[in-house]
Design a protein around this motif. Sequence first.
Motif, PDB file in Angstrom:
ATOM      1  N   THR A 247       0.866  -1.191   0.000  1.00 55.30           N
ATOM      2  CA  THR A 247       0.000   0.000   0.000  1.00 55.30           C
ATOM      3  C   THR A 247       0.899   1.235   0.000  1.00 55.30           C
ATOM      4  OG1 THR A 247      -0.035   0.084   2.403  1.00 55.30           O
ATOM      5  CG2 THR A 247      -1.815  -1.151   1.341  1.00 55.30           C
ATOM      6  N   LEU A 248       0.328   2.368  -0.377  1.00 52.97           N
ATOM      7  CA  LEU A 248       1.138   3.585  -0.443  1.00 52.97           C
ATOM      8  C   LEU A 248       1.729   3.919   0.932  1.00 52.97           C
ATOM      9  CD1 LEU A 248       1.948   5.454  -2.706  1.00 52.97           C
ATOM     10  CD2 LEU A 248       0.016   6.924  -2.134  1.00 52.97           C
ATOM     11  N   SER A 249       0.939   3.764   1.988  1.00 48.40           N
ATOM     12  CA  SER A 249       1.473   4.142   3.308  1.00 48.40           C
ATOM     13  C   SER A 249       2.623   3.213   3.721  1.00 48.40           C
ATOM     14  CB  SER A 249       0.364   4.173   4.367  1.00 48.40           C
ATOM     15  OG  SER A 249      -0.255   2.927   4.450  1.00 48.40           O
ATOM     16  N   ARG A 250       2.519   1.930   3.409  1.00 54.02           N
ATOM     17  CA  ARG A 250       3.627   1.012   3.742  1.00 54.02           C
ATOM     18  C   ARG A 250       4.843   1.295   2.846  1.00 54.02           C
ATOM     19  NH1 ARG A 250       2.754  -4.035   5.892  1.00 54.02           N
ATOM     20  NH2 ARG A 250       4.979  -3.820   6.293  1.00 54.02           N
ATOM     21  N   LEU A 251       4.597   1.678   1.619  1.00 57.56           N
ATOM     22  CA  LEU A 251       5.719   2.008   0.728  1.00 57.56           C
ATOM     23  C   LEU A 251       6.412   3.285   1.189  1.00 57.56           C
ATOM     24  CD1 LEU A 251       4.015   0.885  -2.572  1.00 57.56           C
ATOM     25  CD2 LEU A 251       6.160  -0.041  -1.666  1.00 57.56           C
ATOM     26  N   HIS A 252       5.636   4.242   1.711  1.00 54.68           N
ATOM     27  CA  HIS A 252       6.255   5.425   2.322  1.00 54.68           C
ATOM     28  C   HIS A 252       7.161   4.990   3.472  1.00 54.68           C
ATOM     29  CE1 HIS A 252       2.724   8.262   0.965  1.00 54.68           C
ATOM     30  NE2 HIS A 252       3.545   7.981  -0.025  1.00 54.68           N
ATOM     31  N   ASP A 253       6.676   4.058   4.279  1.00 57.04           N
ATOM     32  CA  ASP A 253       7.459   3.597   5.439  1.00 57.04           C
ATOM     33  C   ASP A 253       8.817   3.034   5.026  1.00 57.04           C
ATOM     34  OD1 ASP A 253       5.319   4.247   7.016  1.00 57.04           O
ATOM     35  OD2 ASP A 253       4.590   2.182   7.246  1.00 57.04           O
ATOM     36  N   VAL A 254       8.880   2.419   3.836  1.00 60.14           N
ATOM     37  CA  VAL A 254      10.164   1.852   3.413  1.00 60.14           C
ATOM     38  C   VAL A 254      10.923   2.796   2.472  1.00 60.14           C
ATOM     39  CG1 VAL A 254       9.449  -0.538   3.793  1.00 60.14           C
ATOM     40  CG2 VAL A 254       9.151   0.467   1.526  1.00 60.14           C
ATOM     41  N   GLY A 255      10.489   4.066   2.461  1.00 62.16           N
ATOM     42  CA  GLY A 255      11.310   5.085   1.798  1.00 62.16           C
ATOM     43  C   GLY A 255      10.908   5.459   0.381  1.00 62.16           C
ATOM     44  N   LEU A 256       9.781   4.924  -0.113  1.00 59.40           N
ATOM     45  CA  LEU A 256       9.364   5.318  -1.472  1.00 59.40           C
ATOM     46  C   LEU A 256       8.340   6.444  -1.389  1.00 59.40           C
ATOM     47  CD1 LEU A 256      10.623   2.466  -2.069  1.00 59.40           C
ATOM     48  CD2 LEU A 256       8.920   2.256  -3.878  1.00 59.40           C
ATOM     49  N   SER A 257       8.601   7.522  -2.083  1.00 57.13           N
ATOM     50  CA  SER A 257       7.651   8.636  -2.091  1.00 57.13           C
ATOM     51  C   SER A 257       6.465   8.290  -2.995  1.00 57.13           C
ATOM     52  CB  SER A 257       8.340   9.894  -2.631  1.00 57.13           C
ATOM     53  OG  SER A 257       8.680   9.670  -3.992  1.00 57.13           O
ATOM     54  N   SER A 258       5.409   9.074  -2.892  1.00 58.07           N
ATOM     55  CA  SER A 258       4.247   8.867  -3.773  1.00 58.07           C
ATOM     56  C   SER A 258       4.658   9.020  -5.234  1.00 58.07           C
ATOM     57  CB  SER A 258       3.150   9.891  -3.464  1.00 58.07           C
ATOM     58  OG  SER A 258       2.730   9.754  -2.143  1.00 58.07           O
ATOM     59  N   GLU A 259       5.553   9.988  -5.489  1.00 56.32           N
ATOM     60  CA  GLU A 259       5.990  10.219  -6.875  1.00 56.32           C
ATOM     61  C   GLU A 259       6.767   9.009  -7.395  1.00 56.32           C
ATOM     62  OE1 GLU A 259       6.395  12.418  -4.364  1.00 56.32           O
ATOM     63  OE2 GLU A 259       4.786  13.762  -5.048  1.00 56.32           O
ATOM     64  N   ARG A 260       7.548   8.412  -6.516  1.00 56.66           N
ATOM     65  CA  ARG A 260       8.318   7.226  -6.930  1.00 56.66           C
ATOM     66  C   ARG A 260       7.370   6.064  -7.253  1.00 56.66           C
ATOM     67  NH1 ARG A 260      11.439   4.727  -9.477  1.00 56.66           N
ATOM     68  NH2 ARG A 260      12.595   2.978  -8.653  1.00 56.66           N
ATOM     69  N   VAL A 261       6.354   5.890  -6.437  1.00 55.51           N
ATOM     70  CA  VAL A 261       5.377   4.812  -6.688  1.00 55.51           C
ATOM     71  C   VAL A 261       4.646   5.088  -8.006  1.00 55.51           C
ATOM     72  CG1 VAL A 261       3.306   3.636  -5.831  1.00 55.51           C
ATOM     73  CG2 VAL A 261       5.127   4.303  -4.229  1.00 55.51           C
ATOM     74  N   ARG A 262       4.236   6.337  -8.190  1.00 56.05           N
ATOM     75  CA  ARG A 262       3.589   6.708  -9.457  1.00 56.05           C
ATOM     76  C   ARG A 262       4.497   6.347 -10.638  1.00 56.05           C
ATOM     77  NH1 ARG A 262       4.242  12.711 -10.168  1.00 56.05           N
ATOM     78  NH2 ARG A 262       6.274  11.907 -10.750  1.00 56.05           N
ATOM     79  N   ASP A 263       5.785   6.673 -10.518  1.00 57.17           N
ATOM     80  CA  ASP A 263       6.704   6.398 -11.626  1.00 57.17           C
ATOM     81  C   ASP A 263       6.914   4.899 -11.841  1.00 57.17           C
ATOM     82  OD1 ASP A 263       6.842   9.073 -12.078  1.00 57.17           O
ATOM     83  OD2 ASP A 263       8.839   9.357 -11.196  1.00 57.17           O
ATOM     84  N   LEU A 264       6.938   4.137 -10.743  1.00 57.28           N
ATOM     85  CA  LEU A 264       7.043   2.673 -10.890  1.00 57.28           C
ATOM     86  C   LEU A 264       5.840   2.119 -11.647  1.00 57.28           C
ATOM     87  CD1 LEU A 264       8.158   1.408  -7.336  1.00 57.28           C
ATOM     88  CD2 LEU A 264       9.409   1.123  -9.507  1.00 57.28           C
ATOM     89  N   LEU A 265       4.660   2.646 -11.302  1.00 57.13           N
ATOM     90  CA  LEU A 265       3.437   2.181 -11.977  1.00 57.13           C
ATOM     91  C   LEU A 265       3.476   2.573 -13.454  1.00 57.13           C
ATOM     92  CD1 LEU A 265       0.786   3.052  -9.234  1.00 57.13           C
ATOM     93  CD2 LEU A 265       1.636   0.792  -9.848  1.00 57.13           C
TER      94      LEU A 265
END
Length: 301
Positions: A247-265
């Motif tokens: 989830t986005l909140s768990r990904l934030h916890d491991v250091g990925l920003s929302s922008e990084r997740v967006r870019d991965l997607l």
Amino acid sequence: MGAGRYAPSPSGELHVGNLRTAMLAWLFARSTGREFILRVEDLDTARTAAGAEEAQIRDLAAIGLTFDTVSPRQSERLPVYAEALSSLRDRGLLYECFCTRRDILDAPRAPHTPPGAYPGTCRHLSEAERAERRQHRPAAWRLATEHETVTVQDTLLGPVTGQVDDVVVQRNDGTPAYNLAVVVDDHLSGVDQVVRADDLAFSSPRQAHLRGLLYGPEAAAEVQYAHVPLVINGESQRLAKRDGAVTLSRLHDVGLSSERVRDLLLDSLRLPAGPLAGAVDGFDPAALPREPWVFEPPAGA
Ligand code: GLU
């Protein structure tokens, strides 16, 4: 102008599979000049989690998904579904069903019954039999079909053909069923583009059939579907919360920003990184990957 939509059930936080499907729904709508609608499908109260709706909207916004319209929650639209149900009932298209899950599994099946379809046990009960059964169990309501074969057009899958079955349209606790509510909402909010995960592709022929019965064959034919591949874990199973930082909140916890997740997607869709608006112009459904995307949650989760 038609409309596309994203219609999550507020059962918890969205995971990257849900976010990717939502991103695709947004891209399909925006790249075809459609309005984009968010609809919260909260009729299944057993699956509704406190705070989930707010968390879902927050996470969609964090990866850049904007909505033109937020539809009323399904739970706020019960009279609208009741009207659709009455119209079907008045036309003799519904019948009461008293079966339990067990009854359905145990029932003998006619050879022409599609696999998994309701075997028709309650379809031809007499009025006296129905009155007797009502004493013991409230009725669900099913659509009386002739197992018609219906084909819908899917941008990614091509023609999707299915035999319709006597689907439940009102559950036995009185709640409108998923298929009924989706069809009513999509039609009344002008949705003519349905983008969702491909595990729901089999629902489309029956939803098209129901839309035709309620609103006419043209209303059914105008819907363009796109069922998009699922996101799976390293064991080839559909991604789930237990897979770790998904989830986005768990990904934030491991250091990925929302922008990084967006870019991965975006990268998983072979689209350029950066704000979503930059992916709209060149968006070409034909160039999308057709296989499931494998997501391995980053370590440290
Ligand atoms: N609410 C459904 C779900 O979250 C999606 C329904 C749809 O897109 O038609 O699985």
